[in-house]
Enzyme design. Structure first.
Site, PDB file in Angstrom:
ATOM      1  N   ASP A  21       3.759  -7.288  -4.029  1.00 29.49           N
ATOM      2  CA  ASP A  21       5.073  -7.256  -4.415  1.00 29.49           C
ATOM      3  C   ASP A  21       5.937  -8.845  -4.353  1.00 29.49           C
ATOM      4  O   ASP A  21       6.347  -9.257  -5.594  1.00 29.49           O
ATOM      5  CB  ASP A  21       6.049  -6.397  -3.570  1.00 29.49           C
ATOM      6  CG  ASP A  21       5.507  -4.924  -3.232  1.00 29.49           C
ATOM      7  OD1 ASP A  21       4.341  -4.923  -3.814  1.00 29.49           O
ATOM      8  OD2 ASP A  21       6.129  -4.180  -2.924  1.00 29.49           O
ATOM      9  N   GLU A  53       1.104  -1.757   9.011  1.00 28.30           N
ATOM     10  CA  GLU A  53       1.069  -1.890   7.467  1.00 28.30           C
ATOM     11  C   GLU A  53       0.364  -3.233   7.195  1.00 28.30           C
ATOM     12  O   GLU A  53      -0.611  -3.427   6.067  1.00 28.30           O
ATOM     13  CB  GLU A  53       2.393  -2.234   6.912  1.00 28.30           C
ATOM     14  CG  GLU A  53       2.571  -2.153   5.475  1.00 28.30           C
ATOM     15  CD  GLU A  53       3.940  -2.059   4.913  1.00 28.30           C
ATOM     16  OE1 GLU A  53       4.896  -2.425   5.636  1.00 28.30           O
ATOM     17  OE2 GLU A  53       4.268  -2.183   3.633  1.00 28.30           O
TER      18      GLU A  53
HETATM   19  C1  GLC Z   1       4.247  -2.087  -1.080  1.00 24.30           C
HETATM   20  C2  GLC Z   1       3.196  -2.763  -1.316  1.00 24.30           C
HETATM   21  C3  GLC Z   1       2.224  -2.003  -1.915  1.00 24.30           C
HETATM   22  C4  GLC Z   1       1.959  -0.654  -1.761  1.00 24.30           C
HETATM   23  C5  GLC Z   1       3.111   0.016  -1.069  1.00 24.30           C
HETATM   24  C6  GLC Z   1       3.184   1.220  -0.349  1.00 24.30           C
HETATM   25  O1  GLC Z   1       5.132  -1.734  -2.187  1.00 24.30           O
HETATM   26  O2  GLC Z   1       3.259  -4.155  -1.837  1.00 24.30           O
HETATM   27  O3  GLC Z   1       0.686  -2.680  -2.443  1.00 24.30           O
HETATM   28  O4  GLC Z   1       1.074  -0.142  -2.567  1.00 24.30           O
HETATM   29  O5  GLC Z   1       4.077  -0.771  -0.529  1.00 24.30           O
HETATM   30  O6  GLC Z   1       2.399   1.003   0.520  1.00 24.30           O
END
Ligand code: GLC
Length: 411
Positions: free
Chosen positions: A156, A382
Site C-alpha cells: 500500500d 502482520e
Molecule cells: C493491506 C496490505 C495488503 C493485504 C491487506 C490484507 O492492505 O497492504 O497486501 O492484502 O492489507 O491483509
C-alpha cells in the site's frame, strides 16, 4: 501448544466458513492474495479446505475476468471503506473494484502435484484473470503491468507510489473516519495524505463504473509495478505447466510470457540496483530498490542477478532481518511503518523460493531462517521490524501462519 498447532489455530480462527479473513477487526473480509496464501497453509493439514478457499475466491470473479482484491460477503460496519463506498457491483457479489497480486496460479501449481484434477478445474478461470491483467493494466502491450491504485500492488504505502501519487487531486475527498488507526498504532499505518489519495482513487474509479478501459486512459495513477509484473510472470509460467499437463492449448499463455519477459527490462534501474516502479504517465522511475526489486528472480529472470545479489547484500548490512520492504539506506525507510521498511513473511517466501530455484541456496536459507526467527519471537504478526524483529500491525494474521506451515519452519 507447538508453533505448528498455533499456526493451524490462527487459520481455523480466521475461517469464516470456507474463506479466511486476514485477521479479525482490521481486515474482516476475504482479501485476494491473503486468501491464496491461506490456501497454501490449509493445504498442509486440510486439503479440502484449501481447495474450498480457492473456489470461494473465484466465486467473486467478474465477467471481465478480474478477481477482486476484497470480497464483501458479510456486512462489517466497522470496516472502512466498505461496499457502500466502492459501489463495485459488476461482479456476482459485492467487492472492491480493483485486483491484487495474482499468486493463485503458483499456489495451485503447488497443490496440483497431489491433486491434478482439482487443479485442472481452475485453468480457464485463471487464464481469464491473467488475460484481464494484460488487457486492463497493459493495454498498449508494453510488457509491464500497471496498478491503478496503491492497494492493487498489495504494498500500500511503498515510497514508490509517493511521487506518482502527487498527481492525484484529493480536494473532493472531504471528511472521513478511518477504522484502521483505532485498531493499530498510528506509527505503523499509512499516513493521512496516503489515505486521502486512496479514497480519491476509489471515487475516481466508481465514477467510471470501474470500467478498465476508461481507467487505463484517464486514471491519475497508472504505475508499472515490478511486484505485479514479476508475480504475474511467475504465475503465467505455473499456469503454463498446469495447462500443458491438462492437455489445453497454451499458445496464448506463451505469448503473454514472452511479452512480460521482454517488458521487465523497462523497470530496471541501474542506480537503484533493482527493478523499480515506473510511472506510465510521466515515464519517471522510482529511485530506490524495494523488496519487489528481487521478485524478477522468482519469475526466472536472471539478466541482473549479480547486481540484485549485491543489493541484497547491501540491504543485509543495514538490517538484522531480511528482507526489508524498502531500501534501508533511504531517508524514507521506516522500520515499523507498513510497506516503508518492515519485512513480510509471504514476500520472503517468494524471494527465497526464487533464490533457491536459481541455486542461491545460502541466500535462500538465510531469508528462510530470518523469517522463522521473526515469527518465533514476534508471533503471527502482520509484519515485522527488520531492525529489532518486533511483530507489528495486526496479530493472529493468516498469511504469517500460512507461511509458517507451508515453509515447514518448525523443522
Ligand atoms: C493491506 C496490505 C495488503 C493485504 C491487506 C490484507 O492492505 O497492504 O497486501 O492484502 O492489507 O491483509
Amino acid at each position: 501448544m507447538t508453533m505448528n498447532e498455533r499456526a493451524r489455530a490462527v487459520l481455523r480462527g480466521n475461517d469464516r466458513g470456507g474463506y479466511t479473513i486476514p485477521t479479525d477487526g482490521l481486515y474482516p473480509y476475504q482479501w485476494n492474495w491473503d486468501s491464496a496464501f491461506s490456501a497454501l497453509g490449509f493445504a498442509t493439514f486440510d486439503r479440502a479446505r484449501a481447495w474450498e478457499e480457492l473456489e470461494k475466491l473465484f466465486e467473486a470473479q467478474w465477467p471481465n475476468g478480474m478477481v477482486p482484491h476484497i470480497i464483501f460477503r458479510a456486512d462489517e460496519p466497522g470496516y472502512f471503506p466498505g461496499p457502500s463506498i466502492w459501489q463495485a457491483d459488476m461482479g456476482p457479489m459485492p467487492s472492491s473494484g480493483i485486483s491484487q497480486p495474482p499468486v493463485v496460479a503458483s499456489v495451485i501449481r503447488a497443490l496440483a502435484e497431489a491433486e491434478p484434477e482439482q487443479a485442472a478445474g481452475f485453468i480457464k478461470r485463471i487464464d481469464a484473470w491473467h488475460e484481464w491483467w494484460h488487457r486492463a493494466r497493459d493495454p498498449k502491450g508494453t510488457g509491464v503491468i500497471a496498478i491503478t491504485h496503491p492497494w492493487e500492488s498489495g504494498r500500500d504505502n511503498l515510497p514508490d507510489w509517493d511521487r506518482p501519487g502527487d498527481m492525484i487531486d484529493v480536494s473532493g475527498v472531504g471528511e472521513y473516519t478511518r477504522s484502521d488507526t483505532s485498531l493499530v498504532d498510528n506509527d505503523m499505518r499509512p499516513e493521512k495524505q496516503d489515505y486521502d489519495r486512496y479514497l480519491a482513487l476509489v471515487y475516481f474509479g466508481r465514477e467510471r463504473q470501474w470500467d478498465p478501459e476508461k481507467i487505463a486512459v484517464e486514471n491519475p495513477f497508472f504505475v508499472a509495478d515490478p511486484g505485479i509484473t514479476s508475480i504475474l510472470l511467475r504465475a503465467e509460467k505455473d499456469l503454463h505447466v498446469l495447462a500443458r499437463g491438462a492437455g489445453h492449448e497454451t499458445a496464448r499463455i506463451e505469448d503473454r510470457i514472452t511479452r512480460l519477459e521482454n517488458g521487465l527490462e523497462l523497470l530496471w534501474n541501474e542506480d537503484a540496483g533493482g527493478y523499480v516502479a515506473r510511472d506510465m504517465r510521466s515515464g519517471d522511475q522510482s529511485r530506490r530498490a524495494s523488496a519487489a526489486s528481487f521478485l524478477p528472480l522468482y519469475a526466472g529472470i536472471l539478466t541482473h542477478k549479480e547486481e540484485l545479489l549485491t543489493t541484497l547484500r547491501e540491504f543485509a548490512e543495514r538490517v538484522r532481518y531480511l528482507v526489508p520492504s524498502f531500501d534501508p539506506r533511504d531517508e524514507h525507510f521506516d522500520h515499523i511503518r507498513y510497506w516503508r521498511g518492515p519485512a513480510w513473511a509471504m514476500i520472503n517466501f517468494m524471494i527465497a523460493n526464487g533464490l533457491r530455484d536459481i541455486g542461491e541456496y545460502n541466500w535462500a536459507d538465510r531469508i528462510r531462517s530470518d523469517t522463522r526467527e521473526l515469527i518465533r519471537n514476534g508471533g503471527f504478526a502482520e509484519y515485522f521490524s527488520p531492525i529489532d524483529g518486533r511483530g507489528c500491525g495486526g496479530g493472529t494474521f493468516s498469511w504469517t501462519a500460512a507461511i509458517w506451515l507451508a515453509w515447514e519452519l518448525d523443522e
